[in-house]
Design a protein around this motif. Structure first.
Motif, PDB file in Angstrom:
ATOM      1  N   ILE A   1      32.414  45.869 -10.690  1.00  0.00           N
ATOM      2  CA  ILE A   1      32.441  47.308 -10.923  1.00  0.00           C
ATOM      3  C   ILE A   1      33.629  47.583 -11.832  1.00  0.00           C
ATOM      4  CG2 ILE A   1      32.767  49.613  -9.938  1.00  0.00           C
ATOM      5  CD1 ILE A   1      31.639  48.507  -7.295  1.00  0.00           C
ATOM      6  N   THR A   2      33.364  48.126 -13.014  1.00  0.00           N
ATOM      7  CA  THR A   2      34.460  48.526 -13.903  1.00  0.00           C
ATOM      8  C   THR A   2      34.607  50.028 -13.830  1.00  0.00           C
ATOM      9  OG1 THR A   2      34.034  46.691 -15.419  1.00  0.00           O
ATOM     10  CG2 THR A   2      35.344  48.517 -16.261  1.00  0.00           C
ATOM     11  N   SER A   3      35.835  50.492 -13.571  1.00  0.00           N
ATOM     12  CA  SER A   3      36.071  51.917 -13.400  1.00  0.00           C
ATOM     13  C   SER A   3      37.389  52.307 -14.060  1.00  0.00           C
ATOM     14  CB  SER A   3      36.107  52.270 -11.913  1.00  0.00           C
ATOM     15  OG  SER A   3      36.102  53.669 -11.703  1.00  0.00           O
TER      16      SER A   3
ATOM     17  N   VAL B   1      33.017  58.634 -24.690  1.00  0.00           N
ATOM     18  CA  VAL B   1      34.146  58.912 -23.805  1.00  0.00           C
ATOM     19  C   VAL B   1      35.382  58.168 -24.280  1.00  0.00           C
ATOM     20  CG1 VAL B   1      34.978  58.777 -21.428  1.00  0.00           C
ATOM     21  CG2 VAL B   1      32.562  59.194 -21.887  1.00  0.00           C
ATOM     22  N   LYS B   2      36.522  58.817 -24.200  1.00  0.00           N
ATOM     23  CA  LYS B   2      37.790  58.184 -24.566  1.00  0.00           C
ATOM     24  C   LYS B   2      37.961  56.881 -23.794  1.00  0.00           C
ATOM     25  CE  LYS B   2      42.781  59.011 -24.679  1.00  0.00           C
ATOM     26  NZ  LYS B   2      43.873  59.957 -24.331  1.00  0.00           N
ATOM     27  N   ASP B   3      38.444  55.856 -24.471  1.00  0.00           N
ATOM     28  CA  ASP B   3      38.562  54.534 -23.878  1.00  0.00           C
ATOM     29  C   ASP B   3      39.752  54.452 -22.923  1.00  0.00           C
ATOM     30  OD1 ASP B   3      36.405  53.805 -25.409  1.00  0.00           O
ATOM     31  OD2 ASP B   3      37.639  53.079 -27.053  1.00  0.00           O
ATOM     32  N   THR B   4      39.677  55.218 -21.845  1.00  0.00           N
ATOM     33  CA  THR B   4      40.706  55.171 -20.819  1.00  0.00           C
ATOM     34  C   THR B   4      40.793  53.755 -20.244  1.00  0.00           C
ATOM     35  OG1 THR B   4      40.165  57.451 -20.248  1.00  0.00           O
ATOM     36  CG2 THR B   4      41.468  56.220 -18.654  1.00  0.00           C
ATOM     37  N   GLN B   5      41.978  53.331 -19.892  1.00  0.00           N
ATOM     38  CA  GLN B   5      42.164  51.991 -19.346  1.00  0.00           C
ATOM     39  C   GLN B   5      41.209  51.745 -18.192  1.00  0.00           C
ATOM     40  OE1 GLN B   5      46.093  51.208 -17.886  1.00  0.00           O
ATOM     41  NE2 GLN B   5      45.638  49.123 -17.274  1.00  0.00           N
ATOM     42  N   GLY B   6      40.519  50.629 -18.248  1.00  0.00           N
ATOM     43  CA  GLY B   6      39.565  50.288 -17.200  1.00  0.00           C
ATOM     44  C   GLY B   6      40.018  49.079 -16.407  1.00  0.00           C
ATOM     45  N   ILE B   7      39.545  49.004 -15.177  1.00  0.00           N
ATOM     46  CA  ILE B   7      39.808  47.873 -14.295  1.00  0.00           C
ATOM     47  C   ILE B   7      38.469  47.373 -13.779  1.00  0.00           C
ATOM     48  CG2 ILE B   7      40.749  47.172 -12.070  1.00  0.00           C
ATOM     49  CD1 ILE B   7      43.060  49.026 -12.511  1.00  0.00           C
ATOM     50  N   THR B   8      38.273  46.062 -13.804  1.00  0.00           N
ATOM     51  CA  THR B   8      37.056  45.468 -13.268  1.00  0.00           C
ATOM     52  C   THR B   8      37.351  44.871 -11.899  1.00  0.00           C
ATOM     53  OG1 THR B   8      36.198  44.978 -15.479  1.00  0.00           O
ATOM     54  CG2 THR B   8      35.240  43.775 -13.637  1.00  0.00           C
TER      55      THR B   8
ATOM     56  N   VAL C   1      26.251  40.498 -11.571  1.00  0.00           N
ATOM     57  CA  VAL C   1      25.725  41.845 -11.783  1.00  0.00           C
ATOM     58  C   VAL C   1      26.905  42.725 -12.180  1.00  0.00           C
ATOM     59  CG1 VAL C   1      24.361  43.722 -10.810  1.00  0.00           C
ATOM     60  CG2 VAL C   1      24.053  41.400  -9.951  1.00  0.00           C
ATOM     61  N   ILE C   2      26.719  43.536 -13.223  1.00  0.00           N
ATOM     62  CA  ILE C   2      27.832  44.308 -13.776  1.00  0.00           C
ATOM     63  C   ILE C   2      27.464  45.785 -13.855  1.00  0.00           C
ATOM     64  CG2 ILE C   2      29.399  44.601 -15.729  1.00  0.00           C
ATOM     65  CD1 ILE C   2      28.798  41.701 -16.518  1.00  0.00           C
ATOM     66  N   PHE C   3      28.298  46.632 -13.276  1.00  0.00           N
ATOM     67  CA  PHE C   3      28.113  48.086 -13.299  1.00  0.00           C
ATOM     68  C   PHE C   3      29.338  48.672 -13.996  1.00  0.00           C
ATOM     69  CE2 PHE C   3      26.267  51.620 -10.333  1.00  0.00           C
ATOM     70  CZ  PHE C   3      25.980  52.402 -11.441  1.00  0.00           C
ATOM     71  N   GLN C   4      29.151  49.167 -15.213  1.00  0.00           N
ATOM     72  CA  GLN C   4      30.244  49.675 -16.023  1.00  0.00           C
ATOM     73  C   GLN C   4      30.436  51.187 -15.846  1.00  0.00           C
ATOM     74  OE1 GLN C   4      31.839  46.647 -16.940  1.00  0.00           O
ATOM     75  NE2 GLN C   4      32.328  47.843 -18.758  1.00  0.00           N
ATOM     76  N   PHE C   5      31.622  51.579 -15.438  1.00  0.00           N
ATOM     77  CA  PHE C   5      32.020  52.981 -15.328  1.00  0.00           C
ATOM     78  C   PHE C   5      30.954  53.840 -14.638  1.00  0.00           C
ATOM     79  CE2 PHE C   5      34.262  51.073 -18.906  1.00  0.00           C
ATOM     80  CZ  PHE C   5      35.572  51.343 -18.555  1.00  0.00           C
TER      81      PHE C   5
END
Length: 263
Positions: A140-142, A190-197, A85-89
């Motif tokens: 969770i990617t944030s 939204v600007k592609d700010t660095q994300g972490i999963t 299950v994936i919840f993006q930002f």
């Protein structure tokens, strides 16, 4: 983000559905169910329905009006049918008015409200969405900036549960062509700010073991609240503990512990 094409995947709250579309085209999972919080009319007004239509044509099940915290909105979803299950930002929808803000923030901060959302997502993932015999992974990617990093995702969401935080992996948006990160309730990119999963599971060991990193700031001699350290002298540590940054994070943690104790 690591994706196994053998997985059965559920995406949660996928704004304009561009992540689900990119995931389907680039990784071809065994099957994919995509969900959005908006109804179809709102989706079409804010973003258009291009990705919605493409997913439908390719046989992907798309659920609108889907609230991961409310089982009554899950429609035809069957219990325990997914590997991941994936919840993006994730981010709470904007408040409708000052009065709405006051009602939702009685004795709690927006920080706590966002943590509630993510905790409920994880609990529902392991209790309902994920197959106990499958890969059993919740992502969770944030963004790795304030206020998102102040949610303390790595440690606080799973308190008093049987869910384990496994580690994190970088999210590279270039691996998902066409994906646009959307603001909640807005139609702008939204600007592609660095994300972490961040990865979670009821299991301690999973197929992700070699692909995940454990953050140094969870080790001794660091402040895990603020991601500061290591401290080479006791005075450095004490100076940090007195800092405004640390005091703010401490208030968030105290409020959160009180909140989950009540729930």
């Amino acid at each position: 983000m690591y994706i196994n094409s053998a997985w059965r995947i559920l995406t949660v709250g996928d704004g304009d559905l561009s992540f689900s579309q990119a995931l389907l085209e680039s990784y071809r999972p065994q099957f994919l169910t995509a969900t959005i919080f908006d109804n179809y009319s709102s989706l079409n007004t804010k973003y258009g329905d291009v990705h919605f239509q493409k997913l439908q044509i390719q046989g992907c099940n798309v659920l609108t009006d889907f609230d991961v915290t409310n089982k009554q909105t899950w429609g035809s979803l069957k219990k325990h049918q997914f590997d991941a299950v994936i919840f993006q930002f994730p981010l709470l929808p904007a408040f409708n008015s000052e009065e709405d803000f006051k009602q939702q923030c009685i004795n709690v901060s927006v920080n706590t409200l966002n943590r509630r959302l993510l905790r409920k997502y994880l609990l529902n993932s392991v209790n309902y969405f994920l197959d106990p015999n499958g890969s059993q992974l919740a992502f969770i990617t944030s963004k790795d900036v304030k206020p998102y990093r102040q949610w303390h995702i790595e440690q606080v969401l799973t308190l008093n549960t049987d869910i384990n935080y496994l580690g994190y992996m970088p999210f590279n948006i270039e691996k998902f062509p066409g994906y646009k990160i959307r603001n909640v309730d807005r139609n702008k990119h939204v600007k592609d700010t660095q994300g972490i999963t961040y990865a979670f599971s009821q299991r301690i060991s999973t197929e992700l073991d070699s692909k995940l990193t454990q953050p140094k700031y969870l080790n001794d001699n660091y402040c895990s609240y603020c991601r500061v350290g290591p401290f080479y002298a006791e005075q450095d540590k004490q100076n940090h503990l007195r800092s405004k940054k640390h005091q703010t994070m401490t208030q968030f943690e105290v409020q959160w512990l009180a909140d989950i104790t009540k729930s």
